[in-house]
Design an enzyme around this catalytic site. Structure first.
Site: not given
Length: 415
Positions: A306, A402, A343, A317, A166, A338
Site C-alpha cells: 500500500h 480510511f 495515491h 505495513e 483506498c 505509488k
C-alpha cells in the site's frame, strides 16, 4: 478448501494513469522509474499548502465516447470507461460472440464524482437551485462508473460498486473473483476509478496534514519507506482487469497474464483514519489472501505495498509483513509503485493489481523511487530506485483504506 474450485485468470488490463494512458507507455514509465507528479493544472492551487499532484495527462475519449456522452460523465467515470475499453481490447474479448448476460462489472471508487459535486454546488450558491444540472446526481454517485461501463459495452451480468476508501479497487477485484468462483459470471470487468484532484479534496487532505508539501521538488515528493517522507501525493486515474474463469478463457484461446488465486479482507476496527499500530488488520488480510490462494508465505516473491509515503502507515505495513512472513520477509521484495503514480485512492487497488499482473507476466519488478535514506523501521528489500529483472512466481497486492478497510489480492504465474 476444495482443489476442484474454479480457477480465475487475468486476461486483459487497461489503465488511465499519471504516467501513461496505454498499457505499454504506462509499463515503460513504471519500470523506468518515471514520476507522474507535477504542478496542479486542474484548478488554481497557488494559495494551497500543497500545489502539486499526479494528474492524468493527455487523456482522450476519442474513438470511445462521443462528446455529448462524455459531458454527462464525471471525470472518474470517463477514466473507468476508457480503461475498460483498453482492458477489453487487450484481452481480445469479442463481445459479439460472448454471452453478455455472463459478463459483469465491478468498478470501485472511494469518493466518486467530487468534481461534479463541487461544480454543481457552486452553481447552486451563485446561480440558484434552478441552475443545478439534472444530471448532477447520476454524474456524482460512485456506482455510475460500473453502471456506465455496463451500458457502454452491453454487459448484463452482476454489476455494482465497492466503496471502501483506498481499498475500493482491490475489493472490487476480490468480489469479482468470488462471483466467478460461484458461477454467477464467466467474465468480470473490475478495478477502480478516481478523480479527486479538486479544490475541496486537496484542501481536505491538506488540512488533515496527509499530503506532502514538497512543492519545490514534486517528482521526489512521493518517497515510501524513506526517512524524509512527509505525506502522500494525490493521484487520479483508473486501473481495470478482465477476469475470466479458466474454462471460458481456455475455450476462446485467451492469453493468460496470471492467475488471480486469492483474496483476503479484514477490518482494523480501530480508528477513522489511522491504521492499527501493530498492523494486525493488514496482517489478517494478507494471511486470508494466502489461505484463499492455498499459498505458503515462502511462495511469495513480491508484495506491492500500500506504501503511501506517510510517516505512520509505511512502518506499520512493514510490521504487518514481518508478522505474516516471518524470516521470509527479508527474502521477498516489497515495493511501492505509488512513488511514481501517486495515491489514486479508490483506484489504487485496481491500478496496482494491473501492475502485479504485468510483473508476473513480464518478469520485471518495478522500483520504489526516491528511496534514498531508508527509515530504520523500514528494513526490507524495497527494490530501491531501479527495476529488477527477475521472475516472480507469486505476489500479493495490498490496499488499506480510511475506516480500517483492508484488502489483499494474491496472484501467481499462469500454469
Amino acid at each position: 478448501m476444495s482443489a476442484e474450485r474454479t480457477r480465475v485468470f487475468v486476461t486483459g488490463a487497461g489503465v488511465c494513469s499519471p504516467i501513461g494512458n496505454d498499457l505499454e507507455t504506462f509499463w515503460e514509465n513504471l519500470v523506468g522509474g518515471v514520476s507522474g507528479a507535477g504542478p496542479i493544472t486542474r484548478f488554481d492551487a497557488s494559495t494551497y499548502e500543497t500545489r502539486f499532484a499526479c494528474e492524468v495527462k493527455d487523456f482522450s475519449i476519442e474513438g470511445i465516447l462521443d462528446r455529448k456522452e462524455a459531458k454527462r460523465m464525471d471525470r472518474f467515470v470517463q477514466f473507468a470507461v476508457v480503461a475498460s475499453h483498453s482492458a477489453l481490447k487487450h484481452a481480445a474479448l469479442d463481445l459479439e460472440t460472448t454471452d453478455r448476460d455472463r459478463v459483469g462489472v465491478i468498478i470501485g471508487s472511494g469518493i466518486g464524482g467530487m468534481e461534479t459535486f463541487e461544480t454543481q454546488h457552486t452553481n447552486l450558491l451563485e446561480k440558484g437551485h434552478g441552475r443545478v444540472s439534472p444530471f448532477f446526481i447520476p454524474m456524482m454517485i460512485s456506482d455510475m462508473a460500473a453502471g456506465l461501463v455496463s451500458i457502454q459495452f452491453g454487459l448484463r451480468g452482476p454489476n455494482f460498486c465497492t466503496v471502501s476508501a483506498c481499498a475500493s479497487g482491490a475489493h472490487a477485484i476480490g468480489e469479482a473473483l468470488r462471483l466467478l468462483r460461484a458461477g454467477d459470471a464467466d467474465v468480470m470487468i473490475c478495478g477502480g476509478a478516481e478523480a479527486t484532484i479538486t479544490p475541496m479534496a486537496v484542501a481536505g487532505f491538506g488540512n488533515m496534514r496527509a499530503l506532502s508539501t514538497r512543492n519545490d521538488d514534486p517528482q521526489r515528493a512521493s518517497r515510501p519507506f524513506d526517512k524524509d517522507r512527509d505525506g502522500f501525493v494525490l493521484g487520479e486515474g483508473a486501473g481495470v482487469l478482465v477476469l475470466e474463469t479458466e474454462e471460458h478463457a481456455r475455450r476462446r484461446g485467451a492469453t493468460l497474464l496470471c492467475e488471480l488465486s486469492g483474496y483476503g479482507a479484514s477490518a482494523d476496527a480501530y480508528h477513522m483514519t489511522a491504521p492499527c499500530g501493530d498492523g494486525d488488520g493488514a496482517a489478517r488480510a494478507m494471511r486470508r489472501a494466502l489461505q484463499d490462494a492455498q499459498m505458503k508465505p515462502e511462495d511469495v516473491g513480491y508484495v506491492n505495498a500500500h506504501g503511501t509515503s506517510t510517516p505512520t502507515g509505511d512502518p506499520i505495513e512493514v510490521t504487518a509483513a514481518k508478522t505474516v512472513f516471518g524470516d521470509h520477509a527479508k527474502k521477498l521484495m516489497m515495493g511501492s509503485t505509488k512513488s511514481m503514480t501517486g495515491h489514486l485512492l479508490g483506484a489504487a487497488g485496481g491500478l496496482e493489481a494491473v501492475i502485479v499482473s504485468l510483473t508476473l507476466a513480464r518478469g520485471i519488478v518495478p522500483p520504489t523511487i526516491n528511496l534514498d535514506t531508508p527509515d530504520e523501521a523500514c528494513d526490507l528489500d524495497f527494490v530501491a530506485n531501479k527495476a529488477r529483472t527477475i521472475q516472480v512466481k507469486a505476489a500479493l497486492s495490498n490496499s488499506f483504506g480510511f475506516g480500517g478497510h483492508n484488502a489483499t489480492l494474491a496472484m501467481k504465474v499462469s500454469a
